[in-house]
Design an enzyme around this catalytic site. Structure first.
Site, PDB file in Angstrom:
ATOM      1  N   ASP A  92       0.849  -1.193   0.000  1.00 24.85           N
ATOM      2  CA  ASP A  92       0.000   0.000   0.000  1.00 24.85           C
ATOM      3  C   ASP A  92       0.884   1.242   0.000  1.00 24.85           C
ATOM      4  O   ASP A  92       2.035   1.202   0.464  1.00 24.85           O
ATOM      5  CB  ASP A  92      -0.964  -0.003   1.183  1.00 24.85           C
ATOM      6  CG  ASP A  92      -0.279   0.218   2.519  1.00 24.85           C
ATOM      7  OD1 ASP A  92       0.662  -0.540   2.818  1.00 24.85           O
ATOM      8  OD2 ASP A  92      -0.673   1.138   3.261  1.00 24.85           O
ATOM      9  N   GLU A 156      -0.116  -0.494   5.850  1.00 19.76           N
ATOM     10  CA  GLU A 156       0.893   0.141   6.689  1.00 19.76           C
ATOM     11  C   GLU A 156       0.755   1.655   6.689  1.00 19.76           C
ATOM     12  O   GLU A 156       0.869   2.310   7.735  1.00 19.76           O
ATOM     13  CB  GLU A 156       2.295  -0.268   6.222  1.00 19.76           C
ATOM     14  CG  GLU A 156       3.423   0.103   7.173  1.00 19.76           C
ATOM     15  CD  GLU A 156       3.917   1.527   7.034  1.00 19.76           C
ATOM     16  OE1 GLU A 156       4.529   2.036   7.976  1.00 19.76           O
ATOM     17  OE2 GLU A 156       3.684   2.137   5.962  1.00 19.76           O
TER      18      GLU A 156
END
Length: 451
Positions: A92, A156
């Site tokens: 991500d 994250e």
């Protein structure tokens, strides 16, 4: 670069690595469905899973984590009796912060001025490619000498804790003797560095309301309480006159012992405009690695274009607080919320919602794994010795891993050196750093297996 066969193999694999990184960067995998379709993250997760399967990993799974995102897991069994090493990265990414601000499209890997540009190129899709390069080089030179687990996180950057909660519910999944977190970076390009500490973080949304609706500023301004003005007062209370973070009850005078960050170098790396002062007191290292730091990430208020002459009825902001090692992120969150409530003026209605949280982390740099890493870096970076630094950012999973597996040795390396400009426009990765750190990781795994 070292003449070790590992280094020669990785150099030959770089064109393939570039092509794979371009594929992975092409997914707009921002873990926020309000900004980008969830399907982009799902496609990136599938790509990572398919890649691990192609590399011979078993038990490959796309894990649905409690925050609604997906992480990718795979296991590569090692020789009998060999230790197990966990390799971490995340797919991500941060949003691009405006497509027009980039010199090239953020989701197209672009080769320019000796660097590869694209969102996630360094943070942290490049980290996954680094792991692949290291493993491929070992396979081509006698085999992977350790058991390997790979985890590629999908949330994250959002700090929503999905993988942490999944790991807590499934503690055997990520158990390993050593863990290489490929999500930090060298202190400077070409200077091999492990990250010893991470600040934790908390995210809160604050909302202030004062009126049932907006009012004409000429008719009511001067007596009607302006919610935006109240919010500005609250946000200003989070800093002292010199710009240092001030949250009531939160210690903010800690010191960093170790590698120092010269102010002139920091000004250059941060691209501070001429004549503009740095904020806070103490050394730069104190301020960015050892002390709390508050940042206003966004404000809900009318834009200048299209604004009307109105007293605002409501306004909001998203606030980040970085929490240094030695402080508890949950306690810091409570202090921040209490501060915001206490400093809201005029009896305005205030509500604060926690949006994310991660604990700070401190590694044991005296463990045997660090000696193996130092030897690897000495070969991959001829003439240089391994340095130890802090990092002002957060990797929430690290503290969870340290709690779940207290005997595991955790090392942080990665591609996010200052020139990478992670989280900013025109993020990039140095292919030379990708090459050298892949060599480092491969040699580390070989050293670690040898004991």
């Amino acid at each position: 670069m070292s003449a070790d066969p590992i280094a020669e193999t990785i150099a030959s694999l770089l064109p393939r690595a570039k092509a794979e990184l371009a594929e992975l960067v092409s997914f707009a995998s921002v873990a926020d469905p309000a900004q980008y379709p969830k399907s982009e993250c799902e496609a990136a997760a599938r790509w990572c899973a398919d890649t691990l399967r192609a590399e011979g990993f078993t038990d490959v799974a796309v894990l649905d984590t409690p925050d609604g995102t997906q992480s990718v897991y795979g296991h590569l069994p090692g020789p009998a009796g060999a230790p197990t090493v966990l390799l971490y990265a995340h797919y991500d990414v941060q949003p691009p912060l405006g497509l027009d601000a980039w010199d090239s499209p953020p989701f197209e890997l672009t080769d320019r001025d000796g660097r590869w540009y694209g969102r996630g190129a360094a943070d942290c899709k490049g980290g996954f490619i680094m792991h692949l390069l290291a493993l491929r080089a070992l396979k081509a030179n006698g085999g992977v000498p350790v058991g390997v687990k790979v985890i590629v996180e999908g949330s994250e950057e959002q700090g929503t804790g999905g993988l942490e909660r999944y790991a807590e519910a499934n503690p055997a999944l990520l158990a390993a003797d050593a863990m290489v977190i490929g999500d930090s970076g060298n202190f400077r390009e070409g200077l091999p560095t492990v990250t010893a500490t991470l600040r934790g973080m908390t995210l809160v949304r604050v909302r202030i309301d004062t009126l049932e609706g907006n009012l004409h500023s000429g008719q009511f301004g001067g007596a009607a309480p302006d919610a935006l003005a109240a919010l500005i007062r609250v946000l200003d209370s989070l800093r002292s006159d010199d710009g240092a973070t001030t949250v009531d009850g939160l210690d903010a005078d800690q010191s960093w012992q170790g590698l120092q960050y010269p102010e002139a170098d920091f000004r250059q790396d941060a691209k501070v405009l001429d004549g503009v002062e740095l904020i806070g007191t103490g050394s730069v290292s104190d301020r960015i690695w050892a002390r709390p730091a508050v940042t206003v990430l966004g404000i809900d208020a009318p834009p200048v274009v299209g604004a009307t002459p109105s007293v605002q009825a409501g306004a909001g902001a998203l606030i980040s607080l970085r929490v240094p090692p030695g402080e508890d992120a949950a306690a810091a969150t409570r202090l921040l919320i209490a501060h915001l409530e206490a400093h809201t003026p005029w009896g305005a209605r205030v509500s604060v919602e926690q949006a994310g949280q991660g604990q700070p982390f401190r590694a044991d740099v005296t463990s045997p794994a660090y000696a193996a890493m130092a030897d690897a870096m000495r070969v991959a970076y001829p003439g240089e010795e391994m340095q130890t630094s802090g990092m002002g950012g957060s990797i929430p999973l690290c503290n969870t891993l340290a709690t779940l597996y207290p005997e595991a040795e955790i090392l942080l390396i990665g591609l996010s050196e200052p020139k990478a400009q992670i989280h900013a426009v025109n993020e990039s990765v140095s292919p030379e750093e990708l090459e050298r750190l892949s060599v480092t990781e491969a040699l580390f795994l070989r050293n670690y297996a040898a004991g």
